[in-house]
Design a protein around this motif. Structure first.
Motif, mmCIF file in Angstrom:
data_model
loop_
_atom_site.group_PDB
_atom_site.id
_atom_site.type_symbol
_atom_site.label_atom_id
_atom_site.label_comp_id
_atom_site.label_asym_id
_atom_site.label_seq_id
_atom_site.Cartn_x
_atom_site.Cartn_y
_atom_site.Cartn_z
ATOM 1 N N ASP A 1 0.822 -1.203 0.000
ATOM 2 C CA ASP A 1 0.000 0.000 0.000
ATOM 3 C C ASP A 1 0.861 1.260 0.000
ATOM 4 O O ASP A 1 0.618 2.204 -0.774
ATOM 5 N N LEU A 2 1.882 1.296 0.846
ATOM 6 C CA LEU A 2 2.734 2.473 0.939
ATOM 7 C C LEU A 2 3.501 2.724 -0.359
ATOM 8 O O LEU A 2 3.615 3.861 -0.822
ATOM 9 N N LEU A 3 4.020 1.667 -0.961
ATOM 10 C CA LEU A 3 4.773 1.815 -2.198
ATOM 11 C C LEU A 3 3.867 2.244 -3.352
ATOM 12 O O LEU A 3 4.270 3.032 -4.206
ATOM 13 N N SER A 4 2.650 1.750 -3.364
ATOM 14 C CA SER A 4 1.695 2.155 -4.409
ATOM 15 C C SER A 4 1.383 3.639 -4.291
ATOM 16 O O SER A 4 1.292 4.354 -5.302
ATOM 17 N N ARG A 5 1.216 4.122 -3.076
ATOM 18 C CA ARG A 5 0.935 5.540 -2.865
ATOM 19 C C ARG A 5 2.121 6.414 -3.288
ATOM 20 O O ARG A 5 1.943 7.462 -3.917
ATOM 21 N N LEU A 6 3.317 5.983 -2.952
ATOM 22 C CA LEU A 6 4.499 6.739 -3.356
ATOM 23 C C LEU A 6 4.626 6.783 -4.876
ATOM 24 O O LEU A 6 5.002 7.801 -5.454
ATOM 25 N N ASN A 7 4.291 5.685 -5.517
ATOM 26 C CA ASN A 7 4.377 5.635 -6.969
ATOM 27 C C ASN A 7 3.399 6.627 -7.611
ATOM 28 O O ASN A 7 3.690 7.221 -8.650
ATOM 29 N N ASP A 8 2.249 6.813 -6.977
ATOM 30 C CA ASP A 8 1.284 7.786 -7.485
ATOM 31 C C ASP A 8 1.847 9.203 -7.410
ATOM 32 O O ASP A 8 1.608 10.029 -8.302
ATOM 33 N N HIS A 9 2.604 9.503 -6.356
ATOM 34 C CA HIS A 9 3.224 10.825 -6.255
ATOM 35 C C HIS A 9 4.217 11.031 -7.403
ATOM 36 O O HIS A 9 4.241 12.099 -8.017
ATOM 37 N N LEU A 10 4.999 10.028 -7.706
ATOM 38 C CA LEU A 10 5.975 10.144 -8.785
ATOM 39 C C LEU A 10 5.311 10.243 -10.149
ATOM 40 O O LEU A 10 5.855 10.842 -11.074
#
Length: 209
Positions: free
Chosen positions: A140-149
């Protein structure tokens, strides 16, 4: 309806259909999505928590881009990618390994004239590594960070030589996961993301100037 409005608005921000700095007024968004202001208000509240929108003197707007934000995002992502790679080496199944290798192979077959295809193939590879960690919180955390990028329009994979070096780094990571060398897997993932960070910062600087 509220979930649908949130998903649609989030997608428009992440894909750039709503540009950086664009004002987000409840009335205009309600008209854009054909809903009342109540689900818009709830969606904006959630997007503020996600870090995709920000407050300014006249309300809300799509969050801006900055080198400081790049450092923040990658500072966290380097650590989390290392954790995911370590966990993948420790917890992966044979099926996980097949899926990771299949994603790595798909990258070699990707049309390098299509940056969107390159980014999608790269994300698919990373998602297979995340899944192999068998840790839903990390996923979940990595998916959210990927959305920021994703708010930064150009992929680092178009930088000269990066596509080839990224695949070599992926192979190093896959080998460590396959052989259950957890420390090596974590180190490989961290080096991979650190290289991506440095390229992203350079691309940002070139775009500004």
């Amino acid at each position: 309806m509220r979930a649908d409005v949130y998903d649609r608005l989030r997608e428009d921000i992440v894909t750039g259909r709503l540009e950086t700095g664009a004002p987000l007024t409840e009335l205009a968004l309600a008209d854009r999505y054909g809903v009342s202001r109540t689900p818009i208000r709830e969606a904006l509240r959630r997007l503020l928590q996600d870090g995709l929108v920000e407050r300014f003197e006249r309300g809300m707007r799509v969050r801006g881009r900055s080198p400081e934000e790049i450092l923040e995002i990658y500072g966290v992502r380097v650590v989390l990618e290392g954790c995911a790679a370590r966990a993948a080496a420790e917890n992966r199944s044979e099926l996980d390994l097949v899926r990771i290798r299949r994603a790595a192979t798909a990258m070699t077959e990707t049309d390098v004239s299509d940056p969107y295809a390159m980014a999608a193939a790269n994300r698919a590879f990373h998602e297979m590594v995340w899944a192999a960690a068998h840790n839903n919180t990390l996923l979940d955390l990595l998916s959210r960070l990927n959305d920021h990028l994703a708010r930064y329009p150009a992929t680092t994979l178009t930088s000269a030589g990066r596509w080839e070096s990224a695949q070599r780094e992926h192979e190093e990571l896959v080998a460590a996961i396959e052989e259950r060398r957890a420390d090596d897997a974590a180190s490989a993932a961290e080096r991979h993301m650190t290289a991506a960070r440095d390229i992203r910062l350079r691309m940002y600087a070139e775009d500004v100037h």
